[in-house]
Design an enzyme around this catalytic site. Sequence first.
Site, PDB file in Angstrom:
ATOM      1  CG  HIS A  84      -1.105  -9.686   3.079  1.00 33.62           C
ATOM      2  ND1 HIS A  84      -0.758  -9.183   4.295  1.00 33.62           N
ATOM      3  CD2 HIS A  84      -1.491  -8.627   2.327  1.00 33.62           C
ATOM      4  CE1 HIS A  84      -0.915  -7.875   4.268  1.00 33.62           C
ATOM      5  NE2 HIS A  84      -1.351  -7.512   3.092  1.00 33.62           N
ATOM      6  CB  SER A 128       3.512   0.434   3.060  1.00 35.62           C
ATOM      7  OG  SER A 128       2.649  -0.436   3.712  1.00 35.62           O
ATOM      8  CG  HIS A 136      -1.981  -1.088   1.051  1.00 38.70           C
ATOM      9  ND1 HIS A 136      -3.005  -1.017   0.135  1.00 38.70           N
ATOM     10  CD2 HIS A 136      -2.124  -2.292   1.655  1.00 38.70           C
ATOM     11  CE1 HIS A 136      -3.731  -2.109   0.195  1.00 38.70           C
ATOM     12  NE2 HIS A 136      -3.218  -2.905   1.108  1.00 38.70           N
ATOM     13  CB  CYS A 168       4.929 -10.794  13.171  1.00 43.23           C
ATOM     14  SG  CYS A 168       6.428 -10.051  12.589  1.00 43.23           S
ATOM     15  CG  HIS A 172      -5.678  -8.489   7.308  1.00 39.59           C
ATOM     16  ND1 HIS A 172      -4.684  -9.228   6.712  1.00 39.59           N
ATOM     17  CD2 HIS A 172      -5.148  -7.264   7.529  1.00 39.59           C
ATOM     18  CE1 HIS A 172      -3.601  -8.491   6.594  1.00 39.59           C
ATOM     19  NE2 HIS A 172      -3.852  -7.287   7.080  1.00 39.59           N
ATOM     20  CB  SER A 221      -0.280   3.748   6.003  1.00 37.71           C
ATOM     21  OG  SER A 221       0.457   3.136   7.022  1.00 37.71           O
ATOM     22  CB  SER A 222      -4.047   1.934  10.257  1.00 41.57           C
ATOM     23  OG  SER A 222      -3.584   0.651  10.036  1.00 41.57           O
ATOM     24  CD  GLU A 235      -1.279 -12.498   8.626  1.00 39.03           C
ATOM     25  OE1 GLU A 235      -0.583 -11.475   8.472  1.00 39.03           O
ATOM     26  OE2 GLU A 235      -1.409 -13.084   9.714  1.00 39.03           O
TER      27      GLU A 235
HETATM   28  S1  SF4 Z   1       7.734  -9.952   9.068  1.00 35.09           S
HETATM   29 FE1  SF4 Z   1       5.889  -9.929  10.344  1.00 35.09          FE
HETATM   30  S2  SF4 Z   1       4.783  -8.053   9.787  1.00 35.09           S
HETATM   31 FE2  SF4 Z   1       6.290  -8.480   8.188  1.00 35.09          FE
HETATM   32  S3  SF4 Z   1       5.195  -9.644   6.617  1.00 35.09           S
HETATM   33 FE3  SF4 Z   1       6.167 -11.129   7.989  1.00 35.09          FE
HETATM   34  S4  SF4 Z   1       4.628 -11.570   9.519  1.00 35.09           S
HETATM   35 FE4  SF4 Z   1       3.970  -9.729   8.494  1.00 35.09          FE
END
Ligand code: SF4
Length: 279
Positions: free
Chosen positions: A74, A263, A41, A192, A124, A220-221, A126
């Site tokens: 994702h 991003s 994004h 993560c 989402h 972007s939040s 993902e």
């Molecule tokens: S490192 Fe973490 S935040 Fe980045 S894409 Fe992988 S899971 Fe998602």
Amino acid sequence: MNVKISKNAGFCFGVKRAMKMAWNELENSEESIYALGPLIHNKQAVEKYEEKGLKTVDEVESVPESKNMIIRSHGVSESVYKSASDKNINIIDTTCPFVKKIHNIVNTYHNEGYQIIVIGDMNHPEVIGINGWCDNSAIIIKTPQQMDSIELDKSKKYCVVSQTTMNLDLHKQITDKLSKDLDTVVFNNTICSATKERQEAAKDLSREVDCMIVIGGKHSSNTQKLVNICKEIVPTFAIETKEELDGEELNKYKTIGVTAGASTPDWIIDDVIDFIDSI
Ligand code: SF4
């Protein structure tokens, strides 16, 4: 004037890896490469990739037979791999290894008869991808309040995973309740740490500098969250590119801190630093 760059500014490991893989493919390919969903994004970054031959599509059906298709960080559901294989599409799989790990957990436990619970946002991409590794049978929980309307069968065995960017506090509240309500449950904390580390580093840097510049998309939040964290401590400028900076205004500050949302590519961060250096 001193410039200090925040640790963990910009792309996380997974996005950096995905963007590099996509760029390498575009550099070595004579024809267009299709991306399933926007690669990232960030308008400037997408334009740069499109100039190189990237075409973004929403579904595998829009990719011509035998062409190359990028799966973004994702990740996607199992059925996408099957549909691509039916069309002889060559997959460039940039799924983040941390997300891939969740797919494997979900698929293994689903095949062993466990009911999958995903803590996350059902809309989402993902989470949609994760759900696709258990035949879209997962129970998806986003908030502790939502749990009042979900009936869980105590006689079943459950496997719990989380969206990688899930809020830690909400996650704890939900898992605490699940462990009270269920007899047989396997918890996998798959959050993560990249987002949390980026925010903590921005906060630490804000305490050392006279002002902060936060680079990232206006919508972007995660960038807005960084802006809010920094501006509680020092004057903060939120920008998308260096063009929005006012050299005269910045000259008032002795030490400037720079961070960037998830991003924001390195070259946009470098542009900003070069601009500050040139003042
Ligand atoms: S490192 Fe973490 S935040 Fe980045 S894409 Fe992988 S899971 Fe998602």
